[in-house]
Design an enzyme around this catalytic site. Structure first.
Site, short mmCIF file in Angstrom:
data_model
loop_
_atom_site.label_atom_id
_atom_site.label_comp_id
_atom_site.label_asym_id
_atom_site.label_seq_id
_atom_site.Cartn_x
_atom_site.Cartn_y
_atom_site.Cartn_z
CD GLU A 76 -9.55 -6.64 9.17
OE1 GLU A 76 -9.46 -7.84 8.87
OE2 GLU A 76 -9.43 -6.22 10.35
CB CYS A 77 -12.18 -0.19 9.99
SG CYS A 77 -13.22 1.13 10.68
N GLY A 78 -9.97 1.43 9.42
CA GLY A 78 -8.91 2.42 9.29
C GLY A 78 -7.89 2.06 8.24
CB SER B 208 -14.66 -4.35 3.96
OG SER B 208 -15.93 -4.14 4.54
CG MET C 200 -11.12 4.91 6.62
SD MET C 200 -11.40 5.28 8.38
CE MET C 200 -10.86 6.98 8.48
#
Length: 443
Positions: free
Chosen positions: A333-335, A436, A338
Site C-alpha cells: 500500500e502506497c509506500g 495500490s 513504491m
C-alpha cells in the site's frame, strides 16, 4: 464493560487546535493517573502516533466509510475496555464529511452516542462567538455538545467575554488555552511532526490551570451494554447507517509485516490485531524469513525519506522479489507499493527498489502533487475500502525523450471515491501481489 468517562473533541474548522488540546488533555489525564484510551475519527495515521506516544497504548481509528457502525462500536468497546477515560479526536470541522455530514466527527458521535467538546479558535473575536456557537448547538438536535474550550485567548478579560457567551447560550464553558506561539503545533511532510517530543510541559500546565479537567473526567459514560439513545438511533437512520456491513478482516495465520519508525509505519492497530499470528521485520536493516508465511504485508510510510538505507539492504529487496516471483502473497500500500517498483527518483538521485512492479516513482519536490480521498473498489467479489494520501507520482521516460509525469498505469479494476465517482488511482496485480496507492482497511 463498566461505564467510563468519554468524549469527542471537535471544532468548527480544521486548524482550531483539536490536536493540540486533545494531545495535551491525554497527557494531563495520564499524569493524573488515569488510563486513557485514545481514538481518532477518520483514516488519519499521523495524529494516532501522537496519541500513542502520549498514552503509551495504540490509538484506534474510527471510520464509518471504511467500516460499519456496528464495527465502530465494537472497536470502541474492545479497546476502551480497561481504560478510565476514552478520548476521541475528531477530524476537520464537526460536520465535515465526504458527502455533507457522512463520515464526519458528528456521525461518529452519533454512532457511539457520546458527548462532544467543541474547541473554538477565539482569536480576534468576542461576542460574535455567540452566533457561531448557537449555530453549532442548534444545527443538529441529535448530537450532544457538552461544552466549549476556547483556544488562543488573548487575556483574562477576553476569556470573561467568552464566558458571557456561554452563559447566554446555556452551554458549559470548560476553559481556555491562552494564546502562545509555544503551544502551536508545527507541520511536516504529510501532517504534524510526530518526530518531536510528544507533549510539552507548558501545554500540560496550561491545560491544568485553565481547563476544567475534573468536569471532563466525569463527562459522559459509555458501556458496550448500553442502548443507543433515541436521538442517536434517529441520526443513524437518517444517515442511512443502520444495516450497513463491511466484513472486517478474519484471522490469518503467518502474517509478516514490514514495520519501523517511519518508512513503513502506516498500519492500523486493529488490522494487526485481526491477524492470527503476526511477526515484523525492518526492510532498512533486516532480511525477512519468508518461508512458511501466508502473507507479506508492506504498509505505507515514508520510504522516500530513507532510500539510502533501503538500497543498502539489497538482500532484503532481492528476497522480496524472489518471494513475489515464486507466487508468494503480498499486499502493498502506497509506500509499500513504491518499494515494490523499479525505482524511486528524488532531488538527490535515482534509487533502485525491489523491481517487482515495472514502474518508476518520482518524489522530487518539483513533481509533488497531492492525491487524497476515500477509495473503494470490488475485486474477485470482495469489497475493499480505504483512503489515498500522497504527493509522489508515477513517471516514465523513453530513450532520448523527456520524462512524462502523471501518466497513470492501467488499473486492474476501476476505483471510485466515496461518492461512487470514478478516480484514476490504479490497482495492480502481479501473480499473487496486490498493490495500490490506496491504504486498505480490508486485507
Amino acid at each position: 464493560m463498566a461505564p467510563k468517562a468519554t468524549f469527542l473533541i471537535a471544532a468548527p474548522t480544521s486548524g482550531s487546535g483539536k490536536t493540540t488540546i486533545a494531545r495535551g488533555l491525554m497527557a494531563l489525564f495520564c499524569r493524573k493517573g488515569y488510563q486513557v484510551q485514545p481514538f481518532k475519527c477518520g483514516p488519519d495515521y499521523i495524529d494516532t502516533k501522537f496519541h500513542e506516544a502520549v498514552c503509551g497504548r495504540p490509538s484506534i481509528n474510527l471510520d464509518t466509510f471504511m467500516a460499519s457502525p456496528e464495527h465502530v462500536r465494537e472497536l470502541f468497546s474492545h479497546y476502551g475496555a480497561d481504560a478510565d477515560i476514552c478520548i476521541v479526536e475528531g477530524m476537520m470541522g464537526l460536520f465535515d464529511g465526504y458527502d455533507r455530514e457522512r463520515g464526519s466527527s458528528y456521525e461518529i458521535a452519533c454512532v457511539l452516542d457520546i458527548p462532544v467538546v467543541l474547541v473554538v479558535d477565539a482569536k480576534s473575536a468576542a461576542y460574535s462567538m455567540a452566533a457561531l456557537l448557537s449555530g453549532f448547538i442548534h444545527f443538529r438536535k441529535d448530537v450532544r455538545i457538552a461544552g466549549v474550550i476556547f483556544n488562543k485567548v488573548g487575556s483574562e478579560k477576553h476569556f470573561q467575554m467568552l464566558q458571557q457567551v456561554c452563559d447566554d447560550l446555556s452551554i458549559a464553558c470548560l476553559g481556555h488555552l491562552p494564546k502562545s506561539p509555544a503551544l502551536e503545533q508545527g507541520s511536516r511532510y504529510l501532517g504534524l511532526d510526530f518526530s518531536k517530543e510528544a507533549e510539552s510541559e507548558e501545554l500540560i500546565k496550561a491545560l491544568e490551570e485553565h481547563v476544567n479537567w475534573e468536569a471532563l473526567s466525569k463527562l459522559g459514560v459509555f458501556s458496550e451494554d448500553s442502548a443507543l439513545s433515541p436521538a442517536a438511533v434517529g441520526a443513524q437512520e437518517s444517515l442511512g447507517l443502520l444495516g450497513v456491513n463491511l466484513d472486517f478482516t478474519p484471522s490469518k495465520p503467518g502474517v509478516l509485516i514490514a514495520r519501523n519508525a517511519e518508512s513503513f509505519s502506516f498500519v492500523y492497530q486493529e488490522v494487526i490485531d485481526a491477524f492470527g499470528s503476526v511477526s515484523f521485520f525492518d526492510p532498512e536493516t533486516e532480511v525477512p524469513q519468508l518461508d512458511g508465511i501466508e502473507l507479506l504485508y508492506l504498509p505505507g510510510g515514508y520510504p522516500e525519506k530513507h532510500l539510502e538505507a533501503l538500497v543498502a539492504n539489497a538482500a532484503c529487496r532481492q528476497a522480496i522479489k524472489d518471494y513475489a516471483e515464486r507466487g508468494g502473497r503480498i499486499q502493498a500500500e502506497c509506500g509499500g507499493m513504491m518499494y515494490l517498483c523499479e525505482r524511486i527518483v528524488t532531488d538527490e538521485g535515482d534509487y533502485p527498489m525491489c523491481g517487482v512492479l515495472p514502474y518508476s516513482i518520482t518524489a522530487r519536490k518539483s513533481d509533488r502533487k497531492l492525491s487524497l480521498g476515500y477509495r473503494q473498489f470490488t475485486l474477485d467479489g470482495k469489497a475493499y475500502r480505504g483512503h489515498e494520501f500522497h504527493y509522489t507520482q508515477f513517471f516514465s521516460e523513453k530513450s532520448g525523450k523527456a520524462e512524462r509525469l502523471g501518466e497513470t498505469p492501467k488499473s486492474l479494476v476501476q476505483v471510485y471515491n466515496a461518492k461512487g465517482e470514478p478516480v484514476s488511482t490504479p490497482v495492480f496485480r502481479h501473480k499473487n501481489v496486490l498493490a495500490s496507492y490506496t491504504h486498505l482497511y480490508q486485507i
